[in-house]
Structure formats: C-alpha cells, structure tokens
Design a protein around this motif. Sequence first.
Motif, PDB file in Angstrom:
ATOM      1  N   ALA A 189      -0.518  -5.146  18.699  1.00 45.31           N
ATOM      2  CA  ALA A 189      -0.440  -3.684  18.546  1.00 45.31           C
ATOM      3  C   ALA A 189      -1.470  -2.961  19.407  1.00 45.31           C
ATOM      4  CB  ALA A 189      -0.613  -3.298  17.085  1.00 45.31           C
ATOM      5  N   ARG A 190      -2.459  -3.690  19.945  1.00 42.28           N
ATOM      6  CA  ARG A 190      -3.429  -3.072  20.862  1.00 42.28           C
ATOM      7  C   ARG A 190      -2.859  -2.929  22.273  1.00 42.28           C
ATOM      8  NH1 ARG A 190      -7.994  -7.329  19.283  1.00 42.28           N
ATOM      9  NH2 ARG A 190      -6.096  -8.551  19.585  1.00 42.28           N
ATOM     10  N   GLU A 205       3.910  -7.868  14.894  1.00 39.13           N
ATOM     11  CA  GLU A 205       2.959  -8.780  14.241  1.00 39.13           C
ATOM     12  C   GLU A 205       2.470  -9.771  15.296  1.00 39.13           C
ATOM     13  OE1 GLU A 205       1.474  -9.228  11.047  1.00 39.13           O
ATOM     14  OE2 GLU A 205       0.509 -10.787  12.243  1.00 39.13           O
ATOM     15  N   GLY A 231       3.987  -9.439  19.018  1.00 39.89           N
ATOM     16  CA  GLY A 231       3.137  -8.814  20.027  1.00 39.89           C
ATOM     17  C   GLY A 231       1.867  -8.270  19.407  1.00 39.89           C
ATOM     18  N   ALA A 280       2.936  -8.376   8.725  1.00 37.67           N
ATOM     19  CA  ALA A 280       2.652  -9.609   7.967  1.00 37.67           C
ATOM     20  C   ALA A 280       3.993 -10.262   7.611  1.00 37.67           C
ATOM     21  CB  ALA A 280       1.773  -9.302   6.772  1.00 37.67           C
ATOM     22  N   GLY A 333       6.220  -9.243   5.580  1.00 34.88           N
ATOM     23  CA  GLY A 333       7.316  -8.301   5.395  1.00 34.88           C
ATOM     24  C   GLY A 333       7.444  -7.660   4.024  1.00 34.88           C
ATOM     25  N   TYR A 349       6.553  -0.227  12.869  1.00 32.76           N
ATOM     26  CA  TYR A 349       5.668  -0.739  11.824  1.00 32.76           C
ATOM     27  C   TYR A 349       4.682  -1.718  12.460  1.00 32.76           C
ATOM     28  CZ  TYR A 349       4.443  -2.342   7.109  1.00 32.76           C
ATOM     29  OH  TYR A 349       3.791  -2.632   5.937  1.00 32.76           O
ATOM     30  N   VAL A 359       2.825 -16.161  10.701  1.00 35.28           N
ATOM     31  CA  VAL A 359       3.247 -15.039   9.870  1.00 35.28           C
ATOM     32  C   VAL A 359       4.561 -14.475  10.420  1.00 35.28           C
ATOM     33  CG1 VAL A 359       2.570 -12.731   9.131  1.00 35.28           C
ATOM     34  CG2 VAL A 359       0.866 -14.518   9.243  1.00 35.28           C
ATOM     35  N   ALA A 386       0.343 -12.623  14.585  1.00 33.65           N
ATOM     36  CA  ALA A 386       0.036 -13.979  14.100  1.00 33.65           C
ATOM     37  C   ALA A 386       1.335 -14.795  14.073  1.00 33.65           C
ATOM     38  CB  ALA A 386      -0.590 -13.895  12.718  1.00 33.65           C
ATOM     39  N   GLY A 417       1.761  -4.388  12.143  1.00 32.69           N
ATOM     40  CA  GLY A 417       1.156  -5.308  11.175  1.00 32.69           C
ATOM     41  C   GLY A 417       2.080  -5.577  10.015  1.00 32.69           C
ATOM     42  N   LEU A 422      -5.956   2.385  18.228  1.00 26.06           N
ATOM     43  CA  LEU A 422      -4.703   1.615  18.318  1.00 26.06           C
ATOM     44  C   LEU A 422      -3.505   2.478  17.899  1.00 26.06           C
ATOM     45  CD1 LEU A 422      -4.533  -1.911  16.706  1.00 26.06           C
ATOM     46  CD2 LEU A 422      -2.895  -0.192  16.061  1.00 26.06           C
ATOM     47  N   LYS A 457       0.826  -1.218   0.000  1.00 29.29           N
ATOM     48  CA  LYS A 457       0.000   0.000   0.000  1.00 29.29           C
ATOM     49  C   LYS A 457       0.858   1.264   0.000  1.00 29.29           C
ATOM     50  CE  LYS A 457      -3.637  -2.485   2.354  1.00 29.29           C
ATOM     51  NZ  LYS A 457      -2.942  -3.561   3.079  1.00 29.29           N
TER      52      LYS A 457
HETATM   53  C1  SAM Z   1      -3.002  -6.246   5.729  1.00 24.98           C
HETATM   54  S1  SAM Z   1      -1.810  -7.186   6.594  1.00 24.98           S
HETATM   55  C2  SAM Z   1      -0.349  -6.221   6.562  1.00 24.98           C
HETATM   56  C3  SAM Z   1       0.397  -6.178   5.229  1.00 24.98           C
HETATM   57  C4  SAM Z   1       1.751  -5.497   5.359  1.00 24.98           C
HETATM   58  N1  SAM Z   1       1.633  -4.216   6.021  1.00 24.98           N
HETATM   59  C5  SAM Z   1       2.454  -5.278   4.038  1.00 24.98           C
HETATM   60  O1  SAM Z   1       2.120  -4.306   3.332  1.00 24.98           O
HETATM   61  O2  SAM Z   1       3.381  -6.021   3.711  1.00 24.98           O
HETATM   62  C6  SAM Z   1      -2.311  -6.972   8.264  1.00 24.98           C
HETATM   63  C7  SAM Z   1      -1.455  -7.709   9.283  1.00 24.98           C
HETATM   64  O3  SAM Z   1      -1.686  -7.155  10.566  1.00 24.98           O
HETATM   65  C8  SAM Z   1      -1.658  -8.182  11.520  1.00 24.98           C
HETATM   66  N2  SAM Z   1      -2.396  -7.711  12.689  1.00 24.98           N
HETATM   67  C9  SAM Z   1      -3.728  -7.472  12.793  1.00 24.98           C
HETATM   68  N3  SAM Z   1      -4.047  -7.028  14.018  1.00 24.98           N
HETATM   69  C10 SAM Z   1      -2.897  -6.970  14.713  1.00 24.98           C
HETATM   70  C11 SAM Z   1      -2.573  -6.587  16.046  1.00 24.98           C
HETATM   71  N4  SAM Z   1      -3.522  -6.175  16.890  1.00 24.98           N
HETATM   72  N5  SAM Z   1      -1.291  -6.654  16.429  1.00 24.98           N
HETATM   73  C12 SAM Z   1      -0.310  -7.073  15.578  1.00 24.98           C
HETATM   74  N6  SAM Z   1      -0.560  -7.457  14.305  1.00 24.98           N
HETATM   75  C13 SAM Z   1      -1.824  -7.403  13.875  1.00 24.98           C
HETATM   76  C14 SAM Z   1      -2.309  -9.374  10.820  1.00 24.98           C
HETATM   77  O4  SAM Z   1      -1.942 -10.599  11.430  1.00 24.98           O
HETATM   78  C15 SAM Z   1      -1.750  -9.221   9.398  1.00 24.98           C
HETATM   79  O5  SAM Z   1      -0.566  -9.963   9.228  1.00 24.98           O
END
Ligand code: SAM
Length: 228
Positions: free
Chosen positions: A131-132, A104, A129, A82, A84, A78, A109, A106, A80, A159, A56
């Motif tokens: 992010a909330r 992240e 961890g 995912a 990377g 950074y 992931v 998950a 989320g 958040l 994005k």
């Molecule tokens: C849309 S993807 C991110 C894509 C990434 N930013 C990229 O452009 O390469 C969203 C990610 O945020 C993670 N995620 C969602 N809620 C989260 C949270 N509360 N804490 C940490 N990671 C979170 C999800 O597991 C997922 O891997």
Amino acid sequence: MVELIPHEKFEGVYWIKDEEKVLATRNLVPGVQVYGEKLYRIRGEEYRSWIPYRSKLAAAIMKGMENMFIKPGSRVLYLGTATGTTSSHVSDIIGERGVLYGVEFAARVMIQFKRNVSDKRMNVTPIFGDARKPEAYAPIVGEVDVIYCDVAQPEQAKLFSDNARLMLRSGGHGYLAVKARSIDSVQEPEVIYKREVEVLEKNGLKPIEVISLEPYERDHVMVVLEYR
Ligand SMILES: C[S@@+](CC[C@H](N)C(=O)[O-])C[C@H]1O[C@@H](n2cnc3c(N)ncnc32)[C@H](O)[C@@H]1O
C-alpha cells in the motif's frame, strides 16, 4: 423468534434480534462463513453476524458512527485486508453492483484472503501489493468512491494520502483506523494523532468524524475523511 431490523441509517447493514441484538450483513455467498461468524436464515435470505471485537468498522458502527459512505454499488479500495474479516462484510454491503479492491502485502495472509474471500466473491479483486506503492496498482483500480485503510503501520496518513491522490474521486470519502501506538511507541497518542491529521489535511483530506473504538479495540480510533 429471530427478528431482522434494517439499520436505522445505513443501507445494507442490519440488526438481528436473537438472544441479544447483533449487527449483521446479508451474505453474498450463502452457506459460506469467513471467520466463524454466526449465520442466520431469515425469510429466505442468509445473514452473517458482524462481530465488533473482530472488525473495526463494526466497532465504529456500534459506537454510533454517523457517516457511512460504503453502500450498495460503492467502489472501494481496501488497504490491509488481512484474511478478509471486515472486507467480507464490505463485500456484502456493496453487493453485486459494487467492487472492492483488496490490497495486502503478506503472502500467507493473501493466500487465505484469496481462498476465503476473493475466490468466492465476484465483487472482490485481490491485489498482492504494498500500500506504500500505490502507483503499482492504480491503473488496475481506477477511480474509487471510498478508501478504507487499516494497515497498522507508521505513516498511515502519508500512505492514505498517496492512495487518495491517485484513486479517490473528488468528493469521495475515507476510513482510517488509527492505532496510535503502532505509529510511534515513544510519543503520546494525542501528539501522534495530531501529526497524522496535519498530513491528511495538507493533502485535502478533512476529518469529519473521529470515533473511539473502546471497548472493542483498545487505543484505536476510526477517522472518517472527506476528499476535496
Ligand atoms: C490490522 S490488520 C487488518 C485487519 C483487517 N482490516 C480486518 O479488519 O479484517 C493489518 C493488515 O495490513 C497489512 N499491511 C500492513 N502494511 C501493509 C502495506 N504496506 N501494504 C499492504 N498491506 C499491509 C498487514 O499484513 C495486515 O494483514
């Protein structure tokens, strides 16, 4: 012949003119691909194509974003990461002097993010961890120049604000990728967006630019924020 052109405004971002003109960053880890992107060898350096349909931030640049605060030497949180895709390009841009903390939650992931990105890049620290719950990792991170958030979750604005309060320096900046429909599938995207902006503004985060990411990402905007 393949031509390399520095981006007209953004340090560390390039255009490569091959059969077409593509966005690129200089590969901090030559020979290593992260998500199947194309590698180019130009004048003794290696560059990686940065695909706007996969990232994005690349989509926002392709759509003419005006404000890029991620630059060589930046400290970036950074949220989320995912696997990377985008954060690997941020790591390229900030270079050896910069630091990226990638959060992240998950587990599977995160394993892939470690294997593909943070184990190979000295400027990336993985944080497994939520992010909330930024108080859990704020002591490790300290103060940052930029927070990039792409978690696609409800209450992203809250958040983001909670992370900013603990770690974003005053005068720092944020990037928030908003996918309206993931926040609330019942309400209209416009209503949801306005509600999110109100939360941000209450917390000292002023939107300075909003970029639609169509056609690269449907129903998404990138909000660029300034922290007072
Ligand atoms: C849309 S993807 C991110 C894509 C990434 N930013 C990229 O452009 O390469 C969203 C990610 O945020 C993670 N995620 C969602 N809620 C989260 C949270 N509360 N804490 C940490 N990671 C979170 C999800 O597991 C997922 O891997």
